[in-house]
Design an enzyme around this catalytic site. Structure first.
Site, PDB file in Angstrom:
ATOM      1  N   GLY A  75       0.805  -1.211  -0.035  1.00 47.93           N
ATOM      2  CA  GLY A  75      -0.009  -0.062  -0.002  1.00 47.93           C
ATOM      3  C   GLY A  75       0.908   1.343  -0.033  1.00 47.93           C
ATOM      4  O   GLY A  75       2.097   1.281  -0.246  1.00 47.93           O
ATOM      5  N   ASP A 118      -9.423   5.422   4.413  1.00 49.76           N
ATOM      6  CA  ASP A 118      -9.346   4.718   3.078  1.00 49.76           C
ATOM      7  C   ASP A 118     -10.249   3.455   3.208  1.00 49.76           C
ATOM      8  O   ASP A 118      -9.593   2.234   2.801  1.00 49.76           O
ATOM      9  CB  ASP A 118      -7.885   4.291   3.048  1.00 49.76           C
ATOM     10  CG  ASP A 118      -7.476   3.938   1.292  1.00 49.76           C
ATOM     11  OD1 ASP A 118      -8.234   4.404   0.656  1.00 49.76           O
ATOM     12  OD2 ASP A 118      -6.588   3.472   1.120  1.00 49.76           O
TER      13      ASP A 118
END
Length: 464
Positions: A19, A135
């Site tokens: 990520g 997120d």
């Protein structure tokens, strides 16, 4: 792997994902227990702002209750050849992420409802700890054997952090799922996660993000200015999703209000909501890609009923979709023969025993038997919500009638079979029933929708 084989006391086994802040590995602790270990990207480790944010992530994760999330087990720093590396360790359970599952087929029925409840429950736990996820997206929702788990607080910041810097965080979200205020670079509150919940549920139920795809600027413009496209979303969820996707954060429900409205009661504790989700969730099955050589295929995992665990990342696997069966009778006036279906995590036989009419009232009776090897609890699979143990969702559809008939409710009680909250193991059998009113007297055969067991067409109606 192009990484160290050990980080701190943990042995790295495999790389699971990467990520904005770092890499997630499957690892083992000194006792041999599998965990998920996240390390900061080496090229970012020297940046003080990223180091501060990693520290905030650790603090935030420790404050979040484990309900539908990944509890933190450990955090620290490791000195390696490339310098000091920060790492975070969470519990791990193997399972596909929502993105890879929906790529094969959108969720429907009880699993879509359980996903909506489970993610809302996770957000309730996150927000109660004073944290904003920031997120929430399909790849950050893992479908474990006992229900959905919200994972990866990679861009989470404490909601009560004074003077939080938005310059980096603004770019860390995913455009198709971020709220308008986050897209504009404004301060993000828990209401931003609620907007993301609405976008995520839309994707799960339709296979499409509500603001479409395309370049970042194009998607962000739609998020800020356009109404969401919700065509095809389950009508039972659509009104709540529309409220969650309101452009004004003040008009969106809270995570607790989402849970309460989804379950039809007020003040549902996150522990109770998590339990309800696990009892109604039908596990998905992970399969190795057909093109992979035998030596490269991982051992598949089978659905099992286990205690609530959490996970750190999805592994990008696929779903063997269980689809409803449709089978007509041998001819008009003849009930469909017993059929075998793969549903609710096992193999079941279903037999329509009788459909008897007296005037406009009709009584349906059918039998379900588990002929598979897995436990397949029926509680909550046929009711109006995850706490409903009745078969109130079963319906009959007369020819030429647009609206199906559902079981009669008298004095607030469904005139139908109530399923015990108990296992439904191999060899077990149940005979279920429901009473309906309003059947046209001219109807000689009807379609019967048994929810997760599929639709039986042209079932004969017998006079009492």
């Amino acid at each position: 792997m192009n990484v160290q084989q050990r980080v701190g006391p943990y042995t790295l086994i495999d790389k699971l994902g990467e990520g904005g802040m770092g890499v997630v590995h499957l690892a083992e602790d000194p006792a041999g227990r599998r965990v998920a270990l996240k390390t900061m990207r080496p090229d970012l480790a020297g940046r003080e702002e990223f180091r501060r944010r990693f520290g905030k992530e650790t603090e935030a994760a420790r404050r979040v209750a484990r309900f539908c999330t990944a509890p933190v087990l450990d955090a620290g720093y490791h000195h390696g050849p490339d310098g000091e590396i920060a790492y975070l360790v969470t519990e791990f359970v193997e399972g596909p992420d929502l993105s890879s599952v929906v790529a094969r087929a959108p969720l429907t029925g009880s699993n879509l409802e359980a996903l909506a409840v489970g993610v809302a429950t996770a957000l309730a736990a996150i927000h109660q700890a004073g944290v904003v996820h920031r997120d929430l997206k399909p790849s950050n929702v893992l479908l474990s054997p006992v229900g959905p788990r919200v994972i990866d607080f990679g861009v989470a910041q404490l909601a009560d952090t004074p003077g939080a810097v938005a310059t980096i965080a603004t770019m860390m979200g995913t455009p198709a799922y971020m709220s308008p205020e986050q897209a504009r670079g404004e301060q993000v509150s828990p209401a931003g996660d609620i907007f993301s919940w609405g976008a995520l549920v839309t994707f799960a139920g339709t296979g499409r993000a509500p603001f479409g795809t395309g370049g970042v600027a194009e998607v962000v413009y739609r998020v800020i200015n356009h109404a969401p496209v919700l065509d095809g979303l389950d009508e039972r969820l659509r009104p709540l999703v529309e409220r969650a996707l309101d452009k004004d954060p003040a008009r969106r429900p809270t995570a607790q209000q989402l849970v309460d409205q989804l379950l039809g009661r007020t003040g549902v504790p996150v522990a109770a909501a998590t339990k309800a989700v696990s009892e109604t969730w039908t596990p998905v099955v992970r399969l190795a890609p057909p093109s992979a050589p035998p030596a490269a295929r991982r051992k598949p995992w089978l659905p099992v009923v286990v205690g609530v665990l959490a996970a750190a990342v999805g592994a990008g696997v696929t779903l063997a979709a269980v689809r409803p069966w449709e089978r007509s009778g041998a001819g008009p006036g003849t009930p469909a023969a017993a059929r075998t279906v793969d549903a609710l995590g096992s193999r079941l036989t279903v037999q329509i025993d009788s459909l008897v009419r007296q005037g406009t009232k009709v009584r349906l009776q059918w039998t379900v038997k588990n002929v598979g090897t897995e436990n397949a609890p029926l509680f909550g699979k046929f009711g109006g919500d995850v706490f409903d143990g009745t078969v109130s969702r079963v319906s009959i559809v007369p020819p030429g009638v647009g609206n199906p008939l559902y079981p009669v409710v008298k004095d607030g009680v469904c005139q139908c079979f109530r399923i015990a909250n108990a296992p439904f193991a191999e060899g077990e059998q149940l005979q279920l029933w429901a009473v309906f009113e309003g059947l046209p007297e001219t109807a000689e055969q009807v379609d019967i929708d048994l929810g997760p067991l599929g639709t039986v067409q042209d079932v004969a109606v017998t006079e009492a």
